[in-house]
Design a protein around this motif. Structure first.
Motif, PDB file in Angstrom:
ATOM      1  N   ARG A 273     -12.751  -3.165   8.624  1.00 21.79           N
ATOM      2  CA  ARG A 273     -11.873  -2.205   9.288  1.00 21.79           C
ATOM      3  C   ARG A 273     -11.578  -2.583  10.742  1.00 21.79           C
ATOM      4  O   ARG A 273     -10.663  -2.040  11.355  1.00 21.79           O
ATOM      5  CB  ARG A 273     -12.480  -0.803   9.206  1.00 21.79           C
ATOM      6  CG  ARG A 273     -12.571  -0.302   7.765  1.00 21.79           C
ATOM      7  CD  ARG A 273     -13.094   1.117   7.668  1.00 21.79           C
ATOM      8  NE  ARG A 273     -13.136   1.542   6.271  1.00 21.79           N
ATOM      9  CZ  ARG A 273     -12.112   2.075   5.612  1.00 21.79           C
ATOM     10  NH1 ARG A 273     -10.951   2.250   6.229  1.00 21.79           N
ATOM     11  NH2 ARG A 273     -12.232   2.433   4.349  1.00 21.79           N
TER      12      ARG A 273
ATOM     13  N   SER B 118      -8.348  -0.710   4.760  1.00 22.86           N
ATOM     14  CA  SER B 118      -9.129  -1.721   4.050  1.00 22.86           C
ATOM     15  C   SER B 118      -8.257  -2.912   3.650  1.00 22.86           C
ATOM     16  O   SER B 118      -8.667  -4.066   3.787  1.00 22.86           O
ATOM     17  CB  SER B 118      -9.775  -1.107   2.813  1.00 22.86           C
ATOM     18  OG  SER B 118     -10.665  -2.018   2.200  1.00 22.86           O
TER      19      SER B 118
ATOM     20  N   CYS C  99       0.825  -1.213   0.000  1.00 21.10           N
ATOM     21  CA  CYS C  99       0.000   0.000   0.000  1.00 21.10           C
ATOM     22  C   CYS C  99       0.856   1.259   0.000  1.00 21.10           C
ATOM     23  O   CYS C  99       0.475   2.278  -0.597  1.00 21.10           O
ATOM     24  CB  CYS C  99      -0.935   0.013   1.204  1.00 21.10           C
ATOM     25  SG  CYS C  99      -2.397  -1.025   1.003  1.00 21.10           S
TER      26      CYS C  99
ATOM     27  N   SER D 237      -7.842  -2.906  -2.727  1.00 16.66           N
ATOM     28  CA  SER D 237      -8.233  -1.706  -1.986  1.00 16.66           C
ATOM     29  C   SER D 237      -8.167  -0.461  -2.857  1.00 16.66           C
ATOM     30  O   SER D 237      -8.950   0.472  -2.688  1.00 16.66           O
ATOM     31  CB  SER D 237      -7.347  -1.523  -0.747  1.00 16.66           C
ATOM     32  OG  SER D 237      -6.074  -0.993  -1.082  1.00 16.66           O
ATOM     33  N   ALA D 238      -7.217  -0.450  -3.806  1.00 18.51           N
ATOM     34  CA  ALA D 238      -7.097   0.700  -4.704  1.00 18.51           C
ATOM     35  C   ALA D 238      -8.297   0.823  -5.639  1.00 18.51           C
ATOM     36  O   ALA D 238      -8.527   1.887  -6.214  1.00 18.51           O
ATOM     37  CB  ALA D 238      -5.805   0.591  -5.520  1.00 18.51           C
ATOM     38  N   GLN D 239      -9.049  -0.240  -5.781  1.00 21.52           N
ATOM     39  CA  GLN D 239     -10.261  -0.225  -6.607  1.00 21.52           C
ATOM     40  C   GLN D 239     -11.522   0.012  -5.770  1.00 21.52           C
ATOM     41  O   GLN D 239     -12.632  -0.098  -6.263  1.00 21.52           O
ATOM     42  CB  GLN D 239     -10.381  -1.557  -7.361  1.00 21.52           C
ATOM     43  CG  GLN D 239      -9.236  -1.838  -8.310  1.00 21.52           C
ATOM     44  CD  GLN D 239      -9.099  -0.776  -9.386  1.00 21.52           C
ATOM     45  OE1 GLN D 239     -10.094  -0.320  -9.953  1.00 21.52           O
ATOM     46  NE2 GLN D 239      -7.861  -0.369  -9.665  1.00 21.52           N
ATOM     47  N   GLY D 240     -11.322   0.302  -4.492  1.00 29.90           N
ATOM     48  CA  GLY D 240     -12.473   0.515  -3.624  1.00 29.90           C
ATOM     49  C   GLY D 240     -13.085  -0.749  -3.073  1.00 29.90           C
ATOM     50  O   GLY D 240     -14.175  -0.724  -2.500  1.00 29.90           O
ATOM     51  N   PHE D 241     -12.402  -1.867  -3.231  1.00 29.84           N
ATOM     52  CA  PHE D 241     -12.887  -3.149  -2.714  1.00 29.84           C
ATOM     53  C   PHE D 241     -12.635  -3.142  -1.208  1.00 29.84           C
ATOM     54  O   PHE D 241     -11.502  -3.191  -0.761  1.00 29.84           O
ATOM     55  CB  PHE D 241     -12.134  -4.292  -3.398  1.00 29.84           C
ATOM     56  CG  PHE D 241     -12.744  -5.648  -3.220  1.00 29.84           C
ATOM     57  CD1 PHE D 241     -13.574  -6.187  -4.202  1.00 29.84           C
ATOM     58  CD2 PHE D 241     -12.488  -6.406  -2.089  1.00 29.84           C
ATOM     59  CE1 PHE D 241     -14.129  -7.449  -4.048  1.00 29.84           C
ATOM     60  CE2 PHE D 241     -13.041  -7.666  -1.920  1.00 29.84           C
ATOM     61  CZ  PHE D 241     -13.865  -8.190  -2.913  1.00 29.84           C
ATOM     62  N   GLN D 242     -13.706  -3.090  -0.428  1.00 31.79           N
ATOM     63  CA  GLN D 242     -13.609  -2.805   0.997  1.00 31.79           C
ATOM     64  C   GLN D 242     -13.338  -4.051   1.833  1.00 31.79           C
ATOM     65  O   GLN D 242     -13.954  -5.098   1.634  1.00 31.79           O
ATOM     66  CB  GLN D 242     -14.910  -2.163   1.476  1.00 31.79           C
ATOM     67  CG  GLN D 242     -14.918  -1.759   2.932  1.00 31.79           C
ATOM     68  CD  GLN D 242     -13.901  -0.684   3.227  1.00 31.79           C
ATOM     69  OE1 GLN D 242     -13.826   0.324   2.527  1.00 31.79           O
ATOM     70  NE2 GLN D 242     -13.091  -0.895   4.250  1.00 31.79           N
TER      71      GLN D 242
ATOM     72  N   GLY E 227      -3.456   5.504  -4.346  1.00 24.66           N
ATOM     73  CA  GLY E 227      -4.891   5.268  -4.316  1.00 24.66           C
ATOM     74  C   GLY E 227      -5.327   4.091  -3.482  1.00 24.66           C
ATOM     75  O   GLY E 227      -6.527   3.829  -3.347  1.00 24.66           O
ATOM     76  N   SER E 228      -4.371   3.357  -2.916  1.00 22.50           N
ATOM     77  CA  SER E 228      -4.740   2.216  -2.077  1.00 22.50           C
ATOM     78  C   SER E 228      -5.239   2.703  -0.717  1.00 22.50           C
ATOM     79  O   SER E 228      -4.930   3.808  -0.272  1.00 22.50           O
ATOM     80  CB  SER E 228      -3.550   1.275  -1.899  1.00 22.50           C
ATOM     81  OG  SER E 228      -2.462   1.947  -1.285  1.00 22.50           O
ATOM     82  N   ASP E 229      -5.977   1.866  -0.040  1.00 19.46           N
ATOM     83  CA  ASP E 229      -6.544   2.165   1.281  1.00 19.46           C
ATOM     84  C   ASP E 229      -5.947   1.175   2.267  1.00 19.46           C
ATOM     85  O   ASP E 229      -6.327   0.006   2.307  1.00 19.46           O
ATOM     86  CB  ASP E 229      -8.064   2.034   1.221  1.00 19.46           C
ATOM     87  CG  ASP E 229      -8.744   2.239   2.570  1.00 19.46           C
ATOM     88  OD1 ASP E 229      -8.041   2.380   3.591  1.00 19.46           O
ATOM     89  OD2 ASP E 229      -9.982   2.232   2.604  1.00 19.46           O
TER      90      ASP E 229
END
Length: 424
Positions: free
Chosen positions: A219, A169, A159, A211-216, A164-166
């Motif tokens: 948390r 997540s 990450c 995670s960079a694609q918003g795949f959650q 853009g990675s989270d």
């Protein structure tokens, strides 16, 4: 409310200085030697053959390039094959074969530079070791900490490099895929321990990319009611992940000078200073060393590397252990000395463990003791010793002396391109 993963992510964002990067370079060199040597071993050959058709632009040592996920899997497996990879003694895990392959694959994937790669290694080690130190002995009794805690550090390293990675997540995605049981150690032909490391590296890269694609991911993976600690860590406390350790934890990583399980190293150190007068040999050490390394009659290379009796016999018969001393054709040559060795649990060494890995060797009433193993922060290997270890491993992996020296220099001082170009 701040989750444990969010608090950990904040800790991982603190400044990194040049001394931290220099330590990361040394650990990169140490892992490189292990991985290059591992490519020529049966497990290394098999992992390359299994995925020979994979394609991509990320380096796989000793094989064709591949996607970042497959490069991380391949290189992660290689680094653990010979049992010479670094270890955090309090977390009881190997960070290198999970974190470095993930960082390297992602650095190639995004065209990062050497400084970014080194920073990712610093961050990945921190996440893995913090979680590993928190899980407790109830976890380690069944779960291979490298395999279960490694995905978190691999995700953190990846990450750091991936825009853009989270991270929070990705930690959740990595943790929900955590796996790796110690049953592999009870079957001498099992290669699952190497897969543990490779899988952890692959999971980290995959989690970052998702995670960079918003795949959650979850948390609260660490402290949740059905999360990592509740499910896998009896007696462990997720708040310990956030303990105040001061500086970056990669500085507390131990390097392994001998090609055996780390739990055998203090007994090796003690045996190397002992005088063998031919009498009975008693090795005293802590419980985990006996759990993993009480093997009086090893037959295979991996059994020999997890045998206190064999490791001590080598030292008394010939001195410093070498890779060849653990090969099946050589094991029998130490049978007579090995038969004189008995092993015992020591309350004193138990109390000191895991902050200190200790052992003693008694022969005819004379006792040699190692309270810390060579390569631990208390007894560090010198730069020259690390270079010599790497050089021997790289040559074992099939590279000549000139190529080995070039790879060593690239790891210690070169750009990422220099390093990639000198890898086999």
């Amino acid at each position: 409310m701040t989750t444990t993963s969010q608090a950990l992510a904040k800790q991982l964002s603190r400044p990194i200085i040049e001394a931290d990067r220099e330590r990361a370079r040394l650990l990169l060199l140490d892992w490189t030697g292990c991985a290059v040597a591992g490519r020529a071993e049966p497990a290394g050959v098999k992992i390359a053959a299994a995925f020979a058709d994979e394609a991509g632009r990320c380096t796989r040592i000793g094989s064709s390039s591949a996607s970042p996920q497959m490069a991380a899997l391949h290189n992660g497996c290689l680094g653990n094959v010979l049992e010479m990879d670094d270890v955090d003694k309090r977390a009881v895990l190997h960070a290198a074969p999970t974190v470095i392959p993930a960082a390297l694959a992602m650095a190639e994937h995004v065209n990062a530079d050497a400084a970014d790669l080194l920073d990712a290694i610093v961050i990945g080690y921190e996440a893995t070791i913090r979680i590993g130190r928190a899980v407790g002995p109830g976890h380690y009794a069944f779960w291979h900490n490298t395999a279960t805690c490694g995905p978190f550090g691999a995700a953190a390293a990846a990450c750091h490099l991936l825009s853009g990675s989270d991270l929070v997540s990705a930690l959740g995605l990595a943790g929900t895929q955590s796996a790796g049981l110690w049953q592999t150690r009870h079957e001498s032909d099992s290669m699952a321990k190497q897969l543990h490391a490779g899988h952890a590296a692959q999971v980290g890269v995959q989690s970052a990319l998702l995670s960079a694609q918003g795949f959650q991911g979850p948390r609260t993976i660490l402290e949740g009611e059905q999360g990592f600690f509740k499910a896998l860590c009896p007696g462990g406390d997720p708040q310990d992940v956030l303990a105040d350790y001061g500086g970056w934890l990669l500085h507390e990583t131990s390097l392994k000078p001998y090609p055996a399980c780390r739990h055998a190293h203090p007994a090796i150190d003690a045996a190397l200073t002992a005088t063998d007068a031919g009498g009975p040999i008693t090795v005293r050490t802590y419980a985990d060393a006996l759990k993993f390394c009480d093997r009086p009659n090893p037959e295979t290379a991996i059994e020999a590397k997890f045998s206190l009796q064999h490791a001590v016999a080598i030292c008394l018969d010939k001195g410093m252990p070498e890779l060849s001393d653990f090969e099946p054709g050589v094991i029998a040559t130490h049978a007579a000395t090995r038969a004189r060795v008995t092993v015992e649990r020591s309350a004193d060494f138990d109390v000191a463990y895991p902050a200190h890995y200790g052992a003693s060797v008694e022969i005819d009433g004379k006792i040699s003791t190692a309270t810390d193993a060579l390569g631990d922060p208390e007894v560090p290997m010198s730069l020259q010793q690390v270079r010599e270890k790497a050089a021997g491993l790289i040559r074992h992996g099939g590279m000549d002396e000139a190529a080995a020296n070039a790879l060593i220099e690239a790891a210690l001082t070169g750009s990422l391109d220099d390093y990639r170009e000198t890898l086999p």
